[in-house]
Design a protein around this motif. Structure first.
Motif, PDB file in Angstrom:
ATOM      1  N   LYS A 188       0.840  -0.925  -0.151  1.00 37.60           N
ATOM      2  CA  LYS A 188       0.045   0.010   0.238  1.00 37.60           C
ATOM      3  C   LYS A 188       1.018   1.126  -0.015  1.00 37.60           C
ATOM      4  CE  LYS A 188      -4.325  -2.406   1.986  1.00 37.60           C
ATOM      5  NZ  LYS A 188      -3.664  -3.369   1.880  1.00 37.60           N
ATOM      6  N   LEU A 189       2.112   1.335   0.525  1.00 36.97           N
ATOM      7  CA  LEU A 189       2.616   1.967   0.414  1.00 36.97           C
ATOM      8  C   LEU A 189       3.115   2.408  -0.799  1.00 36.97           C
ATOM      9  CD1 LEU A 189       4.473   4.901   2.502  1.00 36.97           C
ATOM     10  CD2 LEU A 189       6.309   3.191   2.784  1.00 36.97           C
ATOM     11  N   ILE A 190       4.147   1.220  -1.454  1.00 39.82           N
ATOM     12  CA  ILE A 190       4.448   1.210  -2.707  1.00 39.82           C
ATOM     13  C   ILE A 190       2.969   2.745  -3.451  1.00 39.82           C
ATOM     14  CG2 ILE A 190       4.994   0.316  -5.066  1.00 39.82           C
ATOM     15  CD1 ILE A 190       6.580  -1.390  -2.867  1.00 39.82           C
ATOM     16  N   PHE A 191       1.833   1.890  -3.525  1.00 42.11           N
ATOM     17  CA  PHE A 191       0.910   2.400  -4.483  1.00 42.11           C
ATOM     18  C   PHE A 191       0.611   3.608  -4.000  1.00 42.11           C
ATOM     19  CE2 PHE A 191      -3.783   3.997  -3.023  1.00 42.11           C
ATOM     20  CZ  PHE A 191      -4.025   4.080  -4.679  1.00 42.11           C
ATOM     21  N   ILE A 192       1.126   4.462  -2.779  1.00 41.55           N
ATOM     22  CA  ILE A 192       0.861   5.898  -2.067  1.00 41.55           C
ATOM     23  C   ILE A 192       1.440   6.902  -3.249  1.00 41.55           C
ATOM     24  CG2 ILE A 192       1.306   7.445  -0.128  1.00 41.55           C
ATOM     25  CD1 ILE A 192      -0.259   4.935   1.407  1.00 41.55           C
ATOM     26  N   PHE A 193       3.074   5.979  -3.136  1.00 39.24           N
ATOM     27  CA  PHE A 193       4.303   6.916  -3.457  1.00 39.24           C
ATOM     28  C   PHE A 193       3.529   6.653  -5.057  1.00 39.24           C
ATOM     29  CE2 PHE A 193       6.753   5.971   0.079  1.00 39.24           C
ATOM     30  CZ  PHE A 193       6.190   7.657   0.393  1.00 39.24           C
ATOM     31  N   LEU A 194       3.253   5.855  -5.878  1.00 36.94           N
ATOM     32  CA  LEU A 194       3.291   5.705  -6.884  1.00 36.94           C
ATOM     33  C   LEU A 194       2.110   6.996  -7.337  1.00 36.94           C
ATOM     34  CD1 LEU A 194       3.846   1.542  -8.118  1.00 36.94           C
ATOM     35  CD2 LEU A 194       4.822   3.820  -9.489  1.00 36.94           C
ATOM     36  N   GLU A 195       1.015   6.752  -6.920  1.00 39.64           N
ATOM     37  CA  GLU A 195      -0.388   7.346  -7.195  1.00 39.64           C
ATOM     38  C   GLU A 195       0.152   8.527  -7.196  1.00 39.64           C
ATOM     39  OE1 GLU A 195      -2.066   5.898  -9.373  1.00 39.64           O
ATOM     40  OE2 GLU A 195      -3.966   5.248  -8.343  1.00 39.64           O
ATOM     41  N   ILE A 196       0.784   9.244  -6.103  1.00 38.01           N
ATOM     42  CA  ILE A 196       1.078  10.527  -5.716  1.00 38.01           C
ATOM     43  C   ILE A 196       2.014  11.176  -6.844  1.00 38.01           C
ATOM     44  CG2 ILE A 196       2.178  12.035  -4.693  1.00 38.01           C
ATOM     45  CD1 ILE A 196       1.288  10.548  -2.191  1.00 38.01           C
ATOM     46  N   GLY A 197       2.649  10.913  -6.836  1.00 39.74           N
ATOM     47  CA  GLY A 197       4.137  10.634  -8.038  1.00 39.74           C
ATOM     48  C   GLY A 197       2.866  10.952  -9.853  1.00 39.74           C
ATOM     49  N   LEU A 198       2.138   9.630 -10.081  1.00 40.13           N
ATOM     50  CA  LEU A 198       1.608  10.081 -11.606  1.00 40.13           C
ATOM     51  C   LEU A 198       0.670  11.085 -11.585  1.00 40.13           C
ATOM     52  CD1 LEU A 198       1.218   6.015 -11.771  1.00 40.13           C
ATOM     53  CD2 LEU A 198       2.821   7.709 -13.206  1.00 40.13           C
ATOM     54  N   ALA A 199      -0.640  10.691 -10.138  1.00 47.69           N
ATOM     55  CA  ALA A 199      -1.577  12.221 -10.079  1.00 47.69           C
ATOM     56  C   ALA A 199      -0.926  13.437 -10.486  1.00 47.69           C
ATOM     57  CB  ALA A 199      -2.241  11.994  -9.065  1.00 47.69           C
ATOM     58  N   VAL A 200       0.345  13.779  -9.350  1.00 47.65           N
ATOM     59  CA  VAL A 200       1.298  15.224  -9.814  1.00 47.65           C
ATOM     60  C   VAL A 200       1.524  15.681 -11.312  1.00 47.65           C
ATOM     61  CG1 VAL A 200       2.907  16.971  -9.042  1.00 47.65           C
ATOM     62  CG2 VAL A 200       1.716  15.328  -7.489  1.00 47.65           C
ATOM     63  N   ALA A 201       1.610  14.846 -12.046  1.00 45.51           N
ATOM     64  CA  ALA A 201       2.015  14.460 -13.652  1.00 45.51           C
ATOM     65  C   ALA A 201       1.091  14.507 -13.931  1.00 45.51           C
ATOM     66  CB  ALA A 201       3.392  13.222 -13.834  1.00 45.51           C
ATOM     67  N   PHE A 202      -0.436  14.261 -13.754  1.00 47.41           N
ATOM     68  CA  PHE A 202      -1.337  14.383 -15.033  1.00 47.41           C
ATOM     69  C   PHE A 202      -1.882  15.542 -14.744  1.00 47.41           C
ATOM     70  CE2 PHE A 202      -6.000  14.069 -14.288  1.00 47.41           C
ATOM     71  CZ  PHE A 202      -6.416  13.457 -15.249  1.00 47.41           C
ATOM     72  N   GLY A 203      -1.758  15.986 -13.265  1.00 44.37           N
ATOM     73  CA  GLY A 203      -2.288  17.201 -13.211  1.00 44.37           C
ATOM     74  C   GLY A 203      -1.152  18.123 -13.701  1.00 44.37           C
ATOM     75  N   VAL A 204       0.257  18.144 -13.721  1.00 47.79           N
ATOM     76  CA  VAL A 204       1.014  19.559 -14.189  1.00 47.79           C
ATOM     77  C   VAL A 204       0.255  19.347 -15.851  1.00 47.79           C
ATOM     78  CG1 VAL A 204       3.363  19.715 -14.754  1.00 47.79           C
ATOM     79  CG2 VAL A 204       2.678  19.216 -12.545  1.00 47.79           C
ATOM     80  N   LEU A 205       0.720  17.917 -16.956  1.00 51.69           N
ATOM     81  CA  LEU A 205       0.606  18.062 -18.135  1.00 51.69           C
ATOM     82  C   LEU A 205      -1.077  18.170 -18.429  1.00 51.69           C
ATOM     83  CD1 LEU A 205       1.570  14.390 -18.455  1.00 51.69           C
ATOM     84  CD2 LEU A 205       3.305  16.620 -19.346  1.00 51.69           C
TER      85      LEU A 205
END
Length: 266
Positions: free
Chosen positions: A176-193
């Motif tokens: 679950k910790l890996i999921f949190i870091f992956l999703e936060i990183g991808l969500a930030v990238a998604f928002g910026v793009l």
């Protein structure tokens, strides 16, 4: 009787994961087979995009599928949270020991419900007819489940420290910790793009985020798996004692009740 031995609580997260993955793959297949050559079917789609947003596909012909898939996925997924709490309370899983752990459980379920409301509402208020509401509910969906994952990680971290012999707690924590870091990183990238108008790349990130969510749902199989061994009462974990019971137990120990006379006369 054989069927009863196979069916258990760990099946609960498998169903919503299959529904969610099936919905995503169905929408992708519909895009490649039907719409890719006739983009007029998706009026909200940017001309420069090779892959549409999920919400673009879910705003028109496949809107009923998007709504039904979102409702079934999130509502049945929330049953996994409820089952996990109930099984700990009944001693079928390692029980919560402290008030903080119980508060973390409540917050986990609460924010999972926020994520549920967000996904259901964003599927209803589509990006073509209600773009602002859609974006608000998208934030609720992603934020709700991410915060819920943070709280359940915190709970499992505390349980893992107190019960080091149960390695499944540690395994679930790290997944679950890996999921949190992956999703936060991808969500930030998604928002910026998205906000820098690079929607063509942002769409790929959205699909990746959604597919990873499938594996997060499946991670609850790890949590519920041990309950298959505790169906009989003799195999269950003892319920944690309340502070009052602990005090009464300590008071009944030899030497405690008459502690005033152990060191001499007063």
């Amino acid at each position: 009787m054989a069927v009863r031995g196979v069916i258990s609580y760990w099946w609960l997260p498998i169903f919503p994961a299959c529904v969610w993955l099936g919905m995503l793959l169905g929408m992708l297949l519909w895009w490649f087979v039907t719409v890719d050559m006739d983009r007029s079917r998706l009026p909200s789609l940017d001309r420069n995009m090779y892959l549409p947003y999920i919400s673009d596909i879910g705003a028109f012909t496949l809107k009923p599928l998007f709504i039904a898939g979102s409702v079934v996925t999130t509502v049945t997924f929330d049953l996994s949270f409820a089952a996990e709490r109930w099984l700990r309370h009944k001693g079928r899983l390692v029980p919560n020991q402290t008030l903080l752990e119980k508060v973390l459980v409540i917050l986990t379920i609460l924010f999972a419900v926020v994520g549920t409301v967000g996904l259901i509402c964003l599927s209803i208020f589509d990006t073509y007819r209600h773009p602002q509401l859609h974006d608000i509910f998208l934030l609720l969906f992603i934020g709700g489940y991410l915060i819920s994952a943070i709280f359940i990680c915190w709970e499992y971290q505390r349980l893992g420290i107190q019960h080091r012999e149960h390695r499944v707690l540690r395994a679930s924590f790290w997944v679950k910790l890996i999921f949190i870091f992956l999703e936060i990183g991808l969500a930030v990238a998604f928002g910026v793009l998205t906000f820098t108008d690079r929607k063509n790349i942002a769409a790929y990130f959205e699909w990746i985020i959604s597919l990873i969510f499938t594996f997060y749902v499946l991670s609850f199989v790890i949590d519920l798996w041990p309950a298959r061994r505790t169906k009989h009462r003799a195999m269950r974990f003892p319920k944690p004692r309340s502070p009052r019971e602990m005090e009464e137990s300590e008071a009944s120990l030899p030497g405690r009740a008459h502690g005033a006379n152990t060191n001499g006369h007063f």
